[in-house]
Each structure stands twice: as C-alpha cells, then as structure tokens.
Design a protein around this motif. Structure first.
Motif, PDB file in Angstrom:
ATOM      1  N   TYR A   1      19.980  10.899  -6.047  1.00  9.89           N
ATOM      2  CA  TYR A   1      19.910   9.405  -5.953  1.00  9.89           C
ATOM      3  C   TYR A   1      18.858   8.682  -5.548  1.00  9.89           C
ATOM      4  CZ  TYR A   1      24.748  10.019  -7.272  1.00  9.89           C
ATOM      5  OH  TYR A   1      26.131  10.363  -8.198  1.00  9.89           O
ATOM      6  N   SER A   2      18.030   9.392  -4.818  1.00 12.62           N
ATOM      7  CA  SER A   2      16.926   8.763  -4.113  1.00 12.62           C
ATOM      8  C   SER A   2      15.380   8.541  -4.700  1.00 12.62           C
ATOM      9  CB  SER A   2      16.671   9.551  -2.655  1.00 12.62           C
ATOM     10  OG  SER A   2      16.134  11.088  -3.130  1.00 12.62           O
ATOM     11  N   ARG A   3      15.562   8.891  -5.950  1.00 14.94           N
ATOM     12  CA  ARG A   3      14.229   8.861  -6.742  1.00 14.94           C
ATOM     13  C   ARG A   3      14.334   7.633  -7.489  1.00 14.94           C
ATOM     14  NH1 ARG A   3      11.380  13.335  -6.558  1.00 14.94           N
ATOM     15  NH2 ARG A   3      12.512  15.350  -6.077  1.00 14.94           N
ATOM     16  N   PRO A   4      13.381   6.713  -7.593  1.00 16.96           N
ATOM     17  CA  PRO A   4      13.436   5.561  -8.596  1.00 16.96           C
ATOM     18  C   PRO A   4      13.567   6.073  -9.944  1.00 16.96           C
ATOM     19  CG  PRO A   4      11.556   5.490  -6.924  1.00 16.96           C
ATOM     20  CD  PRO A   4      12.146   6.990  -6.675  1.00 16.96           C
ATOM     21  N   GLY A   5      12.901   6.840 -10.682  1.00 10.52           N
ATOM     22  CA  GLY A   5      13.342   7.414 -11.767  1.00 10.52           C
ATOM     23  C   GLY A   5      14.713   7.356 -12.204  1.00 10.52           C
ATOM     24  N   VAL A   6      15.508   7.577 -11.452  1.00 10.35           N
ATOM     25  CA  VAL A   6      16.988   7.813 -11.703  1.00 10.35           C
ATOM     26  C   VAL A   6      17.656   6.438 -12.045  1.00 10.35           C
ATOM     27  CG1 VAL A   6      19.310   8.030 -10.624  1.00 10.35           C
ATOM     28  CG2 VAL A   6      17.365   9.502  -9.925  1.00 10.35           C
ATOM     29  N   TYR A   7      17.114   5.391 -11.696  1.00 10.42           N
ATOM     30  CA  TYR A   7      17.392   4.160 -12.145  1.00 10.42           C
ATOM     31  C   TYR A   7      16.802   3.334 -13.288  1.00 10.42           C
ATOM     32  CZ  TYR A   7      19.570   4.890  -7.591  1.00 10.42           C
ATOM     33  OH  TYR A   7      20.272   5.395  -6.355  1.00 10.42           O
ATOM     34  N   SER A   8      17.447   2.625 -14.301  1.00 16.60           N
ATOM     35  CA  SER A   8      16.905   2.061 -15.331  1.00 16.60           C
ATOM     36  C   SER A   8      16.909   0.653 -15.190  1.00 16.60           C
ATOM     37  CB  SER A   8      17.929   2.396 -16.183  1.00 16.60           C
ATOM     38  OG  SER A   8      18.007   3.805 -16.676  1.00 16.60           O
TER      39      SER A   8
ATOM     40  N   GLY B   1       0.730  -1.234  -0.077  1.00 18.68           N
ATOM     41  CA  GLY B   1       0.215  -0.029   0.037  1.00 18.68           C
ATOM     42  C   GLY B   1       0.821   1.224  -0.014  1.00 18.68           C
ATOM     43  N   LYS B   2       2.165   1.164  -0.104  1.00 22.46           N
ATOM     44  CA  LYS B   2       3.148   2.506  -0.174  1.00 22.46           C
ATOM     45  C   LYS B   2       3.977   2.300  -1.379  1.00 22.46           C
ATOM     46  CE  LYS B   2       4.489   3.670   3.750  1.00 22.46           C
ATOM     47  NZ  LYS B   2       5.459   3.815   5.100  1.00 22.46           N
ATOM     48  N   GLU B   3       4.395   3.291  -1.730  1.00 18.44           N
ATOM     49  CA  GLU B   3       5.109   3.726  -2.924  1.00 18.44           C
ATOM     50  C   GLU B   3       6.583   3.450  -2.634  1.00 18.44           C
ATOM     51  OE1 GLU B   3       5.142   7.924  -3.843  1.00 18.44           O
ATOM     52  OE2 GLU B   3       6.322   8.247  -2.208  1.00 18.44           O
ATOM     53  N   ARG B   4       7.207   3.009  -3.421  1.00 15.50           N
ATOM     54  CA  ARG B   4       8.573   2.737  -3.284  1.00 15.50           C
ATOM     55  C   ARG B   4       9.542   3.666  -2.819  1.00 15.50           C
ATOM     56  NH1 ARG B   4      10.713  -1.290  -7.927  1.00 15.50           N
ATOM     57  NH2 ARG B   4       8.631  -1.935  -7.237  1.00 15.50           N
ATOM     58  N   GLU B   5      10.231   3.340  -1.785  1.00 15.82           N
ATOM     59  CA  GLU B   5      11.103   4.228  -1.270  1.00 15.82           C
ATOM     60  C   GLU B   5      12.524   4.116  -1.209  1.00 15.82           C
ATOM     61  OE1 GLU B   5      10.538   4.966   3.003  1.00 15.82           O
ATOM     62  OE2 GLU B   5      10.304   2.960   3.263  1.00 15.82           O
ATOM     63  N   PHE B   6      13.454   4.919  -1.235  1.00 19.66           N
ATOM     64  CA  PHE B   6      14.814   4.838  -1.114  1.00 19.66           C
ATOM     65  C   PHE B   6      15.512   4.331   0.069  1.00 19.66           C
ATOM     66  CE2 PHE B   6      18.895   7.048  -0.250  1.00 19.66           C
ATOM     67  CZ  PHE B   6      19.598   6.428  -1.379  1.00 19.66           C
ATOM     68  N   VAL B   7      16.404   3.520   0.142  1.00 18.83           N
ATOM     69  CA  VAL B   7      16.998   2.862   1.263  1.00 18.83           C
ATOM     70  C   VAL B   7      18.475   3.501   1.078  1.00 18.83           C
ATOM     71  CG1 VAL B   7      17.669   1.001   2.146  1.00 18.83           C
ATOM     72  CG2 VAL B   7      15.518   1.205   1.350  1.00 18.83           C
ATOM     73  N   ALA B   8      19.063   3.133   0.091  1.00 21.68           N
ATOM     74  CA  ALA B   8      20.693   3.476   0.127  1.00 21.68           C
ATOM     75  C   ALA B   8      21.244   3.350  -1.454  1.00 21.68           C
ATOM     76  CB  ALA B   8      21.390   2.527   0.794  1.00 21.68           C
ATOM     77  N   ALA B   9      22.118   4.039  -1.574  1.00 17.28           N
ATOM     78  CA  ALA B   9      22.940   3.809  -3.043  1.00 17.28           C
ATOM     79  C   ALA B   9      24.348   3.941  -2.736  1.00 17.28           C
ATOM     80  CB  ALA B   9      22.274   5.089  -3.840  1.00 17.28           C
ATOM     81  N   SER B  10      24.951   3.279  -3.741  1.00 17.64           N
ATOM     82  CA  SER B  10      26.453   3.070  -3.825  1.00 17.64           C
ATOM     83  C   SER B  10      27.032   3.777  -5.340  1.00 17.64           C
ATOM     84  CB  SER B  10      26.839   1.829  -3.604  1.00 17.64           C
ATOM     85  OG  SER B  10      28.190   1.809  -3.864  1.00 17.64           O
ATOM     86  N   ASN B  11      27.527   4.796  -5.357  1.00 16.70           N
ATOM     87  CA  ASN B  11      27.994   5.273  -6.537  1.00 16.70           C
ATOM     88  C   ASN B  11      29.223   4.659  -6.947  1.00 16.70           C
ATOM     89  OD1 ASN B  11      28.266   7.067  -8.791  1.00 16.70           O
ATOM     90  ND2 ASN B  11      28.348   8.971  -7.456  1.00 16.70           N
TER      91      ASN B  11
ATOM     92  N   TYR C   1      14.171  -3.943  -3.304  1.00 14.59           N
ATOM     93  CA  TYR C   1      14.531  -4.002  -4.611  1.00 14.59           C
ATOM     94  C   TYR C   1      15.936  -3.538  -4.860  1.00 14.59           C
ATOM     95  CZ  TYR C   1       9.696  -4.765  -5.682  1.00 14.59           C
ATOM     96  OH  TYR C   1       8.248  -5.275  -5.335  1.00 14.59           O
ATOM     97  N   CYS C   2      16.858  -4.051  -5.619  1.00 14.98           N
ATOM     98  CA  CYS C   2      17.848  -3.741  -6.243  1.00 14.98           C
ATOM     99  C   CYS C   2      18.029  -2.974  -7.486  1.00 14.98           C
ATOM    100  CB  CYS C   2      18.927  -4.776  -6.292  1.00 14.98           C
ATOM    101  SG  CYS C   2      20.680  -4.430  -7.113  1.00 14.98           S
ATOM    102  N   ALA C   3      18.455  -1.773  -7.580  1.00 17.20           N
ATOM    103  CA  ALA C   3      18.346  -1.068  -8.710  1.00 17.20           C
ATOM    104  C   ALA C   3      19.708  -0.641  -9.446  1.00 17.20           C
ATOM    105  CB  ALA C   3      17.402   0.036  -8.318  1.00 17.20           C
ATOM    106  N   ALA C   4      19.953  -0.116 -10.521  1.00 16.59           N
ATOM    107  CA  ALA C   4      21.156   0.258 -11.014  1.00 16.59           C
ATOM    108  C   ALA C   4      20.945   1.101 -12.120  1.00 16.59           C
ATOM    109  CB  ALA C   4      21.562  -0.883 -11.928  1.00 16.59           C
ATOM    110  N   ARG C   5      21.872   2.123 -12.160  1.00 17.50           N
ATOM    111  CA  ARG C   5      21.760   3.398 -13.126  1.00 17.50           C
ATOM    112  C   ARG C   5      22.996   3.254 -14.011  1.00 17.50           C
ATOM    113  NH1 ARG C   5      20.082   8.777 -14.203  1.00 17.50           N
ATOM    114  NH2 ARG C   5      21.924   9.841 -15.050  1.00 17.50           N
ATOM    115  N   ALA C   6      23.171   3.277 -15.280  1.00 20.30           N
ATOM    116  CA  ALA C   6      24.184   3.292 -16.027  1.00 20.30           C
ATOM    117  C   ALA C   6      25.319   4.208 -15.862  1.00 20.30           C
ATOM    118  CB  ALA C   6      23.675   3.656 -17.532  1.00 20.30           C
ATOM    119  N   GLY C   7      26.396   3.816 -15.685  1.00 23.89           N
ATOM    120  CA  GLY C   7      27.563   4.638 -15.366  1.00 23.89           C
ATOM    121  C   GLY C   7      28.015   6.149 -15.860  1.00 23.89           C
ATOM    122  N   GLY C   8      28.795   6.596 -15.632  1.00 18.52           N
ATOM    123  CA  GLY C   8      28.919   8.057 -15.992  1.00 18.52           C
ATOM    124  C   GLY C   8      28.999   9.032 -15.001  1.00 18.52           C
ATOM    125  N   TYR C   9      29.526  10.266 -15.027  1.00 17.13           N
ATOM    126  CA  TYR C   9      29.463  11.162 -13.960  1.00 17.13           C
ATOM    127  C   TYR C   9      27.880  11.517 -13.639  1.00 17.13           C
ATOM    128  CZ  TYR C   9      30.012  15.313 -11.218  1.00 17.13           C
ATOM    129  OH  TYR C   9      30.055  16.195 -10.440  1.00 17.13           O
TER     130      TYR C   9
END
Length: 129
Positions: free
Chosen positions: A110-117, A42-52, A97-105
């Motif tokens: 970092y906390s928005r789901p839309g950032v990750y592909s 019943g809740k939206e997906r929320e950010f937990v942590a990220a590693s650059n 959930y695990c998520a990833a974003r393509a590399g590059g500067y």
C-alpha cells in the motif's frame, strides 16, 4: 472516474496539530483504497498513510515516521478522507497529496505511489521550529 481535492494545510509550530481533508467526487468512494503521501522539495514522494475499503477489510497502514502521531480516517457518507496530524515536526513539512486506488480485493503493498491511480493537487503543510 474520481477527483480528489485536498484542504486543511497551513503553517503550524512544532508540536502542534493539523487536520487535512480530501474530498472525493465520483461514485463508489466507499470501495476505494485511500492514501496520503507527501513530498518535500528535492525529495521523492513518500507514503504517509492508507485506509483500505471496508469491503477489503478496512485496515489502515502508516509509515514508521508518522506512526503514533498521524491518524487516517474516512467518512464514506461525505466522500472524504482525513489525516489528523499531531506532534508535528519540522521534517513533516511537505506538500501532502491524497490518492486513491480503485476498489476490489487487494493484498499487496500500500505504500508505493504506483499502486494508486488518482491524485489530488496537494496541500502545503509547513511546520516551524
């Protein structure tokens, strides 16, 4: 381009610990930004942590709700990112959930789901009181 598979979820009592793993298949894992999100019923997906990626500074980011309790780490040789969860609380119960974003500067948010592909299928974590 990248497939993610989470594992390590389960049932744990409040105050206990659990370690999650996310195995990635595909090239250039070392260049990806890796993140952990969670979603309770019943809740939206929320950010937990990220590693650059190390090439982009190697910084880590945490939601305020887990800061000091959770630790994200990655083993680039194994193409795996981990989430060590300590002092678990019932409110931590969710599908993680695990998520990833393509590399590059990247210097944005970092906390928005839309950032990750790329996203894994999730692993259930249940914390009992």
């Amino acid at each position: 381009q990248l497939q993610l598979v989470e594992s390590g979820g389960g049932l744990v009592q409040a105050g206990g610990s659990l370690s999650l793993s996310c195995a990635a298949s595909g090239r250039s894992f070392v260049t990806y930004i890796m993140g952990w999100f969670r979603q309770a019923p019943g809740k939206e997906r929320e950010f937990v942590a990220a590693s650059n990626a190390a090439s982009n500074g190697g910084s880590t980011y945490y939601a305020d709700s887990v800061k000091g309790r959770f630790t994200i780490s990655r083993d680039n040789a194994k193409n795996t990112v981990y989430l060590q969860m300590n002092s678990l609380k019932p409110e931590d119960t969710a599908v993680y959930y695990c998520a990833a974003r393509a590399g590059g500067y990247y210097s944005g948010i970092y906390s928005r789901p839309g950032v990750y592909s790329y996203w894994g299928q999730g692993t259930q974590v249940t914390v009992s009181s």
